[in-house]
Write a protein that holds these residues in place. Sequence first.
Motif, PDB file in Angstrom:
ATOM      1  N   UNK A   1      50.905 -42.204 -58.078  1.00 19.55           N
ATOM      2  CA  UNK A   1      50.927 -40.935 -58.884  1.00 19.55           C
ATOM      3  C   UNK A   1      52.139 -40.965 -59.976  1.00 19.55           C
ATOM      4  N   UNK A   2      52.274 -40.113 -60.985  1.00 22.29           N
ATOM      5  CA  UNK A   2      53.382 -39.845 -61.785  1.00 22.29           C
ATOM      6  C   UNK A   2      53.914 -38.730 -61.881  1.00 22.29           C
ATOM      7  N   UNK A   3      55.111 -38.492 -61.672  1.00 21.94           N
ATOM      8  CA  UNK A   3      55.945 -37.179 -61.639  1.00 21.94           C
ATOM      9  C   UNK A   3      56.999 -37.032 -62.499  1.00 21.94           C
ATOM     10  N   UNK A   4      56.810 -36.019 -63.321  1.00 23.18           N
ATOM     11  CA  UNK A   4      57.803 -35.739 -64.528  1.00 23.18           C
ATOM     12  C   UNK A   4      58.696 -35.006 -63.907  1.00 23.18           C
ATOM     13  N   UNK A   5      59.978 -35.404 -64.145  1.00 23.10           N
ATOM     14  CA  UNK A   5      61.175 -34.700 -64.043  1.00 23.10           C
ATOM     15  C   UNK A   5      62.215 -35.048 -64.890  1.00 23.10           C
ATOM     16  N   UNK A   6      62.788 -33.726 -65.456  1.00 32.20           N
ATOM     17  CA  UNK A   6      63.915 -33.771 -66.499  1.00 32.20           C
ATOM     18  C   UNK A   6      63.408 -34.585 -67.570  1.00 32.20           C
ATOM     19  N   UNK A   7      62.212 -34.615 -67.782  1.00 35.39           N
ATOM     20  CA  UNK A   7      61.864 -35.218 -69.269  1.00 35.39           C
ATOM     21  C   UNK A   7      61.630 -37.057 -69.060  1.00 35.39           C
ATOM     22  N   UNK A   8      61.495 -37.204 -67.615  1.00 33.23           N
ATOM     23  CA  UNK A   8      61.304 -38.681 -67.561  1.00 33.23           C
ATOM     24  C   UNK A   8      60.093 -38.643 -66.475  1.00 33.23           C
ATOM     25  N   UNK A   9      59.246 -39.701 -66.900  1.00 34.41           N
ATOM     26  CA  UNK A   9      58.420 -39.927 -65.665  1.00 34.41           C
ATOM     27  C   UNK A   9      58.401 -41.073 -64.813  1.00 34.41           C
ATOM     28  N   UNK A  10      58.320 -40.702 -63.179  1.00 33.86           N
ATOM     29  CA  UNK A  10      58.409 -41.448 -62.116  1.00 33.86           C
ATOM     30  C   UNK A  10      57.193 -41.932 -61.756  1.00 33.86           C
ATOM     31  N   UNK A  11      56.725 -43.120 -61.649  1.00 37.93           N
ATOM     32  CA  UNK A  11      55.663 -43.875 -61.018  1.00 37.93           C
ATOM     33  C   UNK A  11      55.959 -43.939 -59.705  1.00 37.93           C
ATOM     34  N   UNK A  12      55.188 -43.479 -58.544  1.00 37.65           N
ATOM     35  CA  UNK A  12      55.315 -43.643 -57.232  1.00 37.65           C
ATOM     36  C   UNK A  12      54.059 -44.017 -56.662  1.00 37.65           C
ATOM     37  N   UNK A  13      54.290 -44.815 -55.583  1.00 36.05           N
ATOM     38  CA  UNK A  13      53.148 -45.232 -54.699  1.00 36.05           C
ATOM     39  C   UNK A  13      53.495 -44.525 -53.433  1.00 36.05           C
ATOM     40  N   UNK A  14      52.553 -43.700 -52.628  1.00 37.93           N
ATOM     41  CA  UNK A  14      52.958 -42.761 -51.901  1.00 37.93           C
ATOM     42  C   UNK A  14      51.632 -42.895 -51.038  1.00 37.93           C
TER      43      UNK A  14
ATOM     44  N   UNK B   1      61.396 -26.192 -62.675  1.00 38.07           N
ATOM     45  CA  UNK B   1      61.532 -24.797 -62.797  1.00 38.07           C
ATOM     46  C   UNK B   1      63.016 -24.469 -62.715  1.00 38.07           C
ATOM     47  N   UNK B   2      63.637 -24.866 -61.626  1.00 38.36           N
ATOM     48  CA  UNK B   2      65.073 -24.756 -61.534  1.00 38.36           C
ATOM     49  C   UNK B   2      65.878 -25.221 -62.725  1.00 38.36           C
ATOM     50  N   UNK B   3      65.818 -26.651 -62.871  1.00 40.81           N
ATOM     51  CA  UNK B   3      66.439 -27.001 -64.250  1.00 40.81           C
ATOM     52  C   UNK B   3      66.384 -26.125 -65.540  1.00 40.81           C
ATOM     53  N   UNK B   4      65.119 -25.693 -65.725  1.00 38.47           N
ATOM     54  CA  UNK B   4      64.682 -24.745 -66.909  1.00 38.47           C
ATOM     55  C   UNK B   4      65.542 -23.557 -66.726  1.00 38.47           C
ATOM     56  N   UNK B   5      65.748 -22.838 -65.535  1.00 39.42           N
ATOM     57  CA  UNK B   5      66.613 -21.878 -65.483  1.00 39.42           C
ATOM     58  C   UNK B   5      68.065 -22.119 -65.535  1.00 39.42           C
ATOM     59  N   UNK B   6      68.305 -23.289 -65.253  1.00 38.89           N
ATOM     60  CA  UNK B   6      69.967 -23.466 -65.365  1.00 38.89           C
ATOM     61  C   UNK B   6      70.032 -23.608 -66.897  1.00 38.89           C
TER      62      UNK B   6
ATOM     63  N   UNK C   1      71.780 -34.850 -66.856  1.00 38.44           N
ATOM     64  CA  UNK C   1      72.293 -35.326 -65.558  1.00 38.44           C
ATOM     65  C   UNK C   1      73.217 -34.116 -64.818  1.00 38.44           C
ATOM     66  N   UNK C   2      73.884 -33.308 -65.736  1.00 37.65           N
ATOM     67  CA  UNK C   2      74.521 -32.133 -65.126  1.00 37.65           C
ATOM     68  C   UNK C   2      73.440 -30.967 -64.552  1.00 37.65           C
ATOM     69  N   UNK C   3      72.317 -30.731 -65.324  1.00 42.32           N
ATOM     70  CA  UNK C   3      71.149 -30.097 -64.635  1.00 42.32           C
ATOM     71  C   UNK C   3      70.766 -30.419 -63.393  1.00 42.32           C
ATOM     72  N   UNK C   4      70.456 -31.667 -63.535  1.00 43.59           N
ATOM     73  CA  UNK C   4      70.126 -32.225 -61.990  1.00 43.59           C
ATOM     74  C   UNK C   4      70.987 -32.372 -60.894  1.00 43.59           C
ATOM     75  N   UNK C   5      72.213 -32.617 -61.225  1.00 38.62           N
ATOM     76  CA  UNK C   5      73.119 -32.442 -60.246  1.00 38.62           C
ATOM     77  C   UNK C   5      73.318 -30.807 -59.749  1.00 38.62           C
ATOM     78  N   UNK C   6      73.156 -29.793 -60.557  1.00 38.76           N
ATOM     79  CA  UNK C   6      73.121 -28.368 -60.356  1.00 38.76           C
ATOM     80  C   UNK C   6      71.895 -28.126 -59.326  1.00 38.76           C
TER      81      UNK C   6
END
Length: 98
Positions: free
Chosen positions: A7-20, A37-42, A52-57
């Motif tokens: 699968x591919x997950x998009x987090x903070x404008x990056x795509x992460x391919x995963x095998x799960x 959703x939380x990143x957009x809220x922050x 990076x700050x958003x993801x840390x929060x």
Amino acid sequence: MSDKLKIKLSIADRVYPLTIDPSQEEGLRKAAKNIEQLAKKFEQNYAVRDKQDVLAMCALQFASKIEQNGIEQVEGTKEAEERLKALEDLVNSKLAFK
């Protein structure tokens, strides 16, 4: 490896391919959606632009919820143990009078 799902997950404008494992897909997709959703809220509420700050929060928010749930669970367990002990004492005192 044939039981795995790619699968591919998009987090903070990056795509992460995963095998799960297929059983993990729903949880991972929900987690990625919650992070987004939380990143957009922050970003909106605090005018934070650095991802990076958003993801840390976000990480702090989720980790603190886990820790707080653990604390509350321990406190709930202690309260249940105290009630069970009181009930045990009551039963033992009633049995002793017979």
